[in-house]
Design an enzyme around this catalytic site. Structure first.
Site, PDB file in Angstrom:
ATOM      1  N   TYR A  33       0.822  -1.208   0.000  1.00 47.68           N
ATOM      2  CA  TYR A  33       0.000   0.000   0.000  1.00 47.68           C
ATOM      3  C   TYR A  33       0.857   1.259   0.000  1.00 47.68           C
ATOM      4  O   TYR A  33       2.073   1.199   0.181  1.00 47.68           O
ATOM      5  CB  TYR A  33      -0.933   0.011   1.223  1.00 47.68           C
ATOM      6  CG  TYR A  33      -0.228   0.309   2.535  1.00 47.68           C
ATOM      7  CD1 TYR A  33       0.565  -0.655   3.158  1.00 47.68           C
ATOM      8  CD2 TYR A  33      -0.332   1.563   3.131  1.00 47.68           C
ATOM      9  CE1 TYR A  33       1.216  -0.370   4.352  1.00 47.68           C
ATOM     10  CE2 TYR A  33       0.315   1.849   4.328  1.00 47.68           C
ATOM     11  CZ  TYR A  33       1.081   0.882   4.930  1.00 47.68           C
ATOM     12  OH  TYR A  33       1.733   1.162   6.099  1.00 47.68           O
ATOM     13  N   GLU A  59      12.787   2.184  13.930  1.00 44.37           N
ATOM     14  CA  GLU A  59      11.890   3.244  13.466  1.00 44.37           C
ATOM     15  C   GLU A  59      10.600   3.207  14.283  1.00 44.37           C
ATOM     16  O   GLU A  59      10.429   2.357  15.156  1.00 44.37           O
ATOM     17  CB  GLU A  59      11.584   3.066  11.972  1.00 44.37           C
ATOM     18  CG  GLU A  59      10.854   1.768  11.652  1.00 44.37           C
ATOM     19  CD  GLU A  59      10.385   1.652  10.207  1.00 44.37           C
ATOM     20  OE1 GLU A  59      10.181   2.693   9.561  1.00 44.37           O
ATOM     21  OE2 GLU A  59      10.205   0.507   9.745  1.00 44.37           O
ATOM     22  N   LEU A 114      11.329   0.870   6.853  1.00 40.56           N
ATOM     23  CA  LEU A 114      10.674   1.315   5.631  1.00 40.56           C
ATOM     24  C   LEU A 114      11.330   2.635   5.237  1.00 40.56           C
ATOM     25  O   LEU A 114      11.432   3.545   6.066  1.00 40.56           O
ATOM     26  CB  LEU A 114       9.170   1.489   5.918  1.00 40.56           C
ATOM     27  CG  LEU A 114       8.189   1.644   4.772  1.00 40.56           C
ATOM     28  CD1 LEU A 114       8.201   3.041   4.203  1.00 40.56           C
ATOM     29  CD2 LEU A 114       8.429   0.629   3.651  1.00 40.56           C
ATOM     30  N   LYS A 139       6.469  -2.062   1.868  1.00 37.40           N
ATOM     31  CA  LYS A 139       5.307  -1.438   2.526  1.00 37.40           C
ATOM     32  C   LYS A 139       4.128  -2.397   2.418  1.00 37.40           C
ATOM     33  O   LYS A 139       3.189  -2.203   1.640  1.00 37.40           O
ATOM     34  CB  LYS A 139       5.006  -0.056   1.942  1.00 37.40           C
ATOM     35  CG  LYS A 139       4.369   0.874   2.986  1.00 37.40           C
ATOM     36  CD  LYS A 139       4.437   2.333   2.592  1.00 37.40           C
ATOM     37  CE  LYS A 139       3.670   3.220   3.548  1.00 37.40           C
ATOM     38  NZ  LYS A 139       4.249   3.344   4.887  1.00 37.40           N
TER      39      LYS A 139
HETATM   40  C1  LIG Z   1       4.890   4.425   5.665  1.00 41.78           C
HETATM   41  C2  LIG Z   1       5.860   4.181   6.776  1.00 41.78           C
HETATM   42  C3  LIG Z   1       6.825   5.130   7.163  1.00 41.78           C
HETATM   43  C4  LIG Z   1       6.855   6.544   6.631  1.00 41.78           C
HETATM   44  O1  LIG Z   1       7.021   6.635   5.258  1.00 41.78           O
HETATM   45  P1  LIG Z   1       6.558   7.951   4.485  1.00 41.78           P
HETATM   46  O2  LIG Z   1       6.806   7.599   3.056  1.00 41.78           O
HETATM   47  O3  LIG Z   1       7.442   9.061   4.943  1.00 41.78           O
HETATM   48  O4  LIG Z   1       5.124   8.185   4.816  1.00 41.78           O
HETATM   49  C5  LIG Z   1       7.763   4.750   8.112  1.00 41.78           C
HETATM   50  N1  LIG Z   1       7.730   3.542   8.699  1.00 41.78           N
HETATM   51  C6  LIG Z   1       6.800   2.620   8.384  1.00 41.78           C
HETATM   52  C7  LIG Z   1       6.817   1.307   9.074  1.00 41.78           C
HETATM   53  C8  LIG Z   1       5.830   2.908   7.419  1.00 41.78           C
HETATM   54  O5  LIG Z   1       4.902   1.999   7.116  1.00 41.78           O
END
Ligand SMILES: *Cc1c(COP(=O)(O)O)cnc(C)c1O
Length: 288
Positions: free
Chosen positions: A32, A178, A202, A146
């Protein structure tokens, strides 16, 4: 009426239904993206579509639409829904097939869904900063995808919510990875430090925008693993994501970060981020 996209078709959101045997529903077998909309414009759209393509390739789903087609579809959706400030959520699953773990042998058509949601910028929190908790990172070893499999992230975020916190900062042993849905940065002696974009995190689009801005602002960056001790001894801490932008962290597991106020480097990066929004999407009605 709100509209949604199902497999390339624009439908009444209430009519856009998927099958019980969609593999996204049964296995989390899909990927996604969440894309920010400011002033009716999709922020960093190309970067999101490139990442979506990478995620699909990583789990052997052939992209059902080109990025050009997706761009047109998503803009139509934003216009149809008269969305000014909010997000587009889109996902692609492997498709519908009789339940069996292995990929369907006869092939299967991937299922694309997308809808929009109004969502204001979190201005009050961007000003004041937010509180966080710590939690062990129990996710798998392909966090660079993702994926729709978000159970560990859901449990981490709920633990944060139970503690009246905004986000859970995850760590593998002593190493900080993270947030549950965001990337984490620390600042020590003027240096911005954040986990490298490997398979344990990610690779955020927001993270990449911030790293580019550090370069043009001549703020030194170290993309390297950092420890829980470095986190608790940091001068400033912030998180980043599509919906949270550059969000100051003022408390971690009950302890304030320095004096408990957003710091100067974080403020500078917030300002630079707003400038990038203005450049891509036009003037903002309110700033931080
Ligand atoms: C989507 C997401 C992010 C942030 O990514 P962006 O592209 O900046 O929105 C960070 N960590 C995880 C686990 C995510 O799913």
């Amino acid at each position: 009426m709100a509209y949604a996209i199902l497999n390339g078709k624009m439908l009444d959101r209430a009519e856009a239904k998927v099958d019980m045997e969609d593999r996204g529903y049964q296995f989390g077998d899909g990927v996604y993206e969440v894309i920010r909309v400011y002033n009716g414009k999709l922020f960093t759209l190309d970067e999101h579509l490139e990442r979506l393509e990478r995620s699909l390739t990583n789990i052997s789903i052939k992209p059902p639409f080109t990025n050009q087609e997706l761009t047109e579809m998503l803009y139509q959706l934003v216009e149809k829904n008269n969305l000014e400030t909010g997000i587009v959520y889109m996902q692609i699953t492997r498709g519908v097939a009789p339940r069996n773990h292995a990929f369907p042998s006869g092939g299967v058509t991937p299922c694309l869904t997308a809808y929009t949601k109004e969502l204001a910028r979190p201005l009050a929190q961007l000003k004041s900063g937010v509180k966080t908790i710590l939690t062990e990172d129990i996710r798998w070893l392909r966090c660079d995808i993702k994926s729709l499999n978000l159970l560990a992230n859901v449990l981490a975020k709920q633990k944060a919510a139970d503690n009246n916190c905004y986000e859970a900062i995850q760590h593998r042993g002593h190493e900080v990875t993270e947030g549950s849905s965001s990337n984490v940065f620390i600042i020590k002696n003027g240096v911005v430090i954040t986990h490298p974009s490997d398979q344990l995190i990610l690779k955020g689009i927001t993270k990449d925008v911030i790293l580019k801005q550090c370069e043009s602002l001549q703020i030194p960056v170290e993309e390297r693993v950092f420890s829980l001790d470095e986190l608790s001894g940091a001068d400033e801490v912030f998180l980043s994501s599509t919906t949270s932008e550059v969000m100051p962290i003022i408390e971690i597991a009950g302890n304030s970060v320095k004096d408990g106020n957003p710091g100067p480097v974080t403020r500078k990066l917030q300002e630079a981020f707003e400038q990038e929004i203005v450049e891509q999407c036009g003037e903002l009605k309110q700033s931080i």
